[in-house]
Design a protein around this motif. Structure first.
Motif, PDB file in Angstrom:
ATOM      1  N   TYR A   1       3.290  -2.668  17.509  1.00 11.93           N
ATOM      2  CA  TYR A   1       4.165  -3.484  16.666  1.00 11.93           C
ATOM      3  C   TYR A   1       3.629  -3.466  15.234  1.00 11.93           C
ATOM      4  CZ  TYR A   1       5.832  -5.441  21.120  1.00 11.93           C
ATOM      5  OH  TYR A   1       6.348  -5.602  22.374  1.00 11.93           O
ATOM      6  N   SER A   2       4.524  -3.280  14.287  1.00  8.57           N
ATOM      7  CA  SER A   2       4.112  -3.349  12.887  1.00  8.57           C
ATOM      8  C   SER A   2       3.619  -4.758  12.569  1.00  8.57           C
ATOM      9  CB  SER A   2       5.285  -2.985  11.972  1.00  8.57           C
ATOM     10  OG  SER A   2       5.679  -1.651  12.168  1.00  8.57           O
ATOM     11  N   LYS A   3       2.532  -4.834  11.821  1.00  8.81           N
ATOM     12  CA  LYS A   3       1.933  -6.125  11.480  1.00  8.81           C
ATOM     13  C   LYS A   3       2.047  -6.458   9.992  1.00  8.81           C
ATOM     14  CE  LYS A   3      -1.457  -5.816  15.231  1.00  8.81           C
ATOM     15  NZ  LYS A   3      -2.908  -5.764  15.577  1.00  8.81           N
ATOM     16  N   ALA A   4       2.439  -5.475   9.199  1.00  8.57           N
ATOM     17  CA  ALA A   4       2.529  -5.698   7.751  1.00  8.57           C
ATOM     18  C   ALA A   4       3.649  -4.842   7.185  1.00  8.57           C
ATOM     19  CB  ALA A   4       1.209  -5.341   7.070  1.00  8.57           C
ATOM     20  N   SER A   5       4.303  -5.322   6.146  1.00  2.00           N
ATOM     21  CA  SER A   5       5.349  -4.567   5.477  1.00  2.00           C
ATOM     22  C   SER A   5       4.729  -3.426   4.676  1.00  2.00           C
ATOM     23  CB  SER A   5       6.139  -5.474   4.547  1.00  2.00           C
ATOM     24  OG  SER A   5       5.324  -5.883   3.451  1.00  2.00           O
ATOM     25  N   LYS A   6       5.564  -2.484   4.281  1.00  2.00           N
ATOM     26  CA  LYS A   6       5.075  -1.386   3.443  1.00  2.00           C
ATOM     27  C   LYS A   6       4.533  -1.927   2.122  1.00  2.00           C
ATOM     28  CE  LYS A   6       8.261   2.144   5.265  1.00  2.00           C
ATOM     29  NZ  LYS A   6       8.966   1.278   6.259  1.00  2.00           N
ATOM     30  N   PHE A   7       5.189  -2.944   1.573  1.00  2.00           N
ATOM     31  CA  PHE A   7       4.702  -3.522   0.318  1.00  2.00           C
ATOM     32  C   PHE A   7       3.331  -4.157   0.510  1.00  2.00           C
ATOM     33  CE2 PHE A   7       4.422  -7.218  -2.583  1.00  2.00           C
ATOM     34  CZ  PHE A   7       4.364  -6.526  -3.778  1.00  2.00           C
ATOM     35  N   ALA A   8       3.120  -4.834   1.644  1.00  2.00           N
ATOM     36  CA  ALA A   8       1.814  -5.443   1.908  1.00  2.00           C
ATOM     37  C   ALA A   8       0.725  -4.377   2.004  1.00  2.00           C
ATOM     38  CB  ALA A   8       1.868  -6.267   3.186  1.00  2.00           C
ATOM     39  N   VAL A   9       1.049  -3.246   2.620  1.00  2.00           N
ATOM     40  CA  VAL A   9       0.089  -2.140   2.700  1.00  2.00           C
ATOM     41  C   VAL A   9      -0.204  -1.610   1.296  1.00  2.00           C
ATOM     42  CG1 VAL A   9      -0.293   0.207   3.563  1.00  2.00           C
ATOM     43  CG2 VAL A   9       0.805  -1.506   5.034  1.00  2.00           C
ATOM     44  N   PHE A  10       0.839  -1.425   0.506  1.00  2.17           N
ATOM     45  CA  PHE A  10       0.663  -0.963  -0.872  1.00  2.17           C
ATOM     46  C   PHE A  10      -0.230  -1.917  -1.662  1.00  2.17           C
ATOM     47  CE2 PHE A  10       2.399  -1.735  -5.187  1.00  2.17           C
ATOM     48  CZ  PHE A  10       1.928  -0.600  -5.811  1.00  2.17           C
ATOM     49  N   LYS A  11       0.026  -3.230  -1.540  1.00  2.00           N
ATOM     50  CA  LYS A  11      -0.773  -4.215  -2.273  1.00  2.00           C
ATOM     51  C   LYS A  11      -2.227  -4.232  -1.807  1.00  2.00           C
ATOM     52  CE  LYS A  11       0.254  -7.425  -4.619  1.00  2.00           C
ATOM     53  NZ  LYS A  11      -0.022  -7.661  -6.061  1.00  2.00           N
ATOM     54  N   ALA A  12      -2.438  -3.994  -0.507  1.00  2.00           N
ATOM     55  CA  ALA A  12      -3.810  -3.983   0.029  1.00  2.00           C
ATOM     56  C   ALA A  12      -4.603  -2.782  -0.484  1.00  2.00           C
ATOM     57  CB  ALA A  12      -3.774  -3.988   1.553  1.00  2.00           C
ATOM     58  N   GLY A  13      -3.896  -1.715  -0.830  1.00  4.18           N
ATOM     59  CA  GLY A  13      -4.565  -0.528  -1.335  1.00  4.18           C
ATOM     60  C   GLY A  13      -5.261   0.281  -0.260  1.00  4.18           C
ATOM     61  N   LYS A  14      -4.876   0.054   0.991  1.00  2.00           N
ATOM     62  CA  LYS A  14      -5.464   0.815   2.107  1.00  2.00           C
ATOM     63  C   LYS A  14      -4.536   0.706   3.316  1.00  2.00           C
ATOM     64  CE  LYS A  14      -8.177  -3.163   3.704  1.00  2.00           C
ATOM     65  NZ  LYS A  14      -9.541  -3.671   4.015  1.00  2.00           N
ATOM     66  N   LEU A  15      -4.655   1.676   4.215  1.00  2.00           N
ATOM     67  CA  LEU A  15      -3.875   1.630   5.432  1.00  2.00           C
ATOM     68  C   LEU A  15      -4.412   0.522   6.329  1.00  2.00           C
ATOM     69  CD1 LEU A  15      -3.578   5.461   6.177  1.00  2.00           C
ATOM     70  CD2 LEU A  15      -1.924   3.976   5.035  1.00  2.00           C
ATOM     71  N   LEU A  16      -3.523  -0.320   6.836  1.00  2.00           N
ATOM     72  CA  LEU A  16      -3.937  -1.454   7.643  1.00  2.00           C
ATOM     73  C   LEU A  16      -3.892  -1.090   9.127  1.00  2.00           C
ATOM     74  CD1 LEU A  16      -2.005  -4.235   5.705  1.00  2.00           C
ATOM     75  CD2 LEU A  16      -4.392  -3.547   5.452  1.00  2.00           C
ATOM     76  N   PRO A  17      -4.758  -1.684   9.950  1.00  2.00           N
ATOM     77  CA  PRO A  17      -4.783  -1.355  11.389  1.00  2.00           C
ATOM     78  C   PRO A  17      -3.517  -1.860  12.096  1.00  2.00           C
ATOM     79  CG  PRO A  17      -6.256  -3.194  10.886  1.00  2.00           C
ATOM     80  CD  PRO A  17      -5.786  -2.663   9.572  1.00  2.00           C
TER      81      PRO A  17
END
Length: 211
Positions: A195-211
């Protein structure tokens, strides 16, 4: 309210496997360029809102959107979203000079709302204290498929500066039913997912690929 089922695929191999399985349902593929904006004092992000300009297939189409109050739980995303088509040349001008977004507050319902609710933009006597800044963005290759029972599936390959991610999305008014159908299909085709846990924008803001 936009309601979507979202599954994250672990790698390019899973994406290719699913793309092959969906090939008989393929409708079209879009090349998307996504750019995000905020106020100079973070007025949108401080209120969990996102403003985006999206270009389709070069400059074939340009869509301005505002997303608010997003929630993503157990692979089901719910977000208030407003969209407007704008001229691609105007979209490019706003990317180059983000202050131009504020000048749309009189003609755009989205920018009028951003001005009134968040105090960004406006012009002349309507001018507020904060202006827009461009946060940058990412590119996305989206395959669109006309699947079972009238469901439209979107298979994404998203390219960030720091890596790539893969996701399957399905907008639906019956998310639990669609989720069950899609999980069965993915298991049948041997496609790994979570299941996706974060939006694409949240990943972009984090500056890294999220688990």
């Amino acid at each position: 309210m936009e309601v979507e089922v979202k599954f994250r695929l672990p790698n390019a191999a899973a994406h290719q496997r699913l793309s092959d399985a969906l090939a008989p349902f393929h409708l079209r593929t879009h090349m998307q360029e996504n750019l995000f904006f905020d106020g100079s004092a973070g007025e949108l992000s401080n209120h969990f809102a996102v403003a985006r300009i999206r270009f389709y297939d070069g400059d074939s189409r340009c869509v301005l959107s505002l997303k608010l109050r997003a929630r993503l739980v157990d692979g089901i995303s719910r977000v208030e979203e407003i969209e407007e088509d704008i001229d691609p040349a105007l979209g490019r001008a706003c990317v180059a000079e983000p202050w131009r977004l504020g000048c749309l507050s009189a003609s755009s319902k989205i920018m009028g709302r951003v001005r009134d609710e968040f105090g960004i933009g406006g012009e002349g006597e309507e001018k507020r204290g904060s202006s827009f800044i461009c946060l940058g963005g990412f590119r996305n290759v989206r395959g669109v498929y006309g699947w079972k029972e009238g469901l439209t599936l979107e298979l994404d390959e998203t390219r960030y500066d720091f890596g790539a991610s893969y996701e399957l999305e399905c907008e639906t008014g019956e998310p639990e039913k669609a989720k069950e159908m899609l999980e069965g299909f993915l298991l049948e085709k041997g496609v790994e997912y979570s299941y996706s846990k974060a939006s694409k924008f949240a990943v972009f803001k984090a500056g890294k690929l999220l688990p």
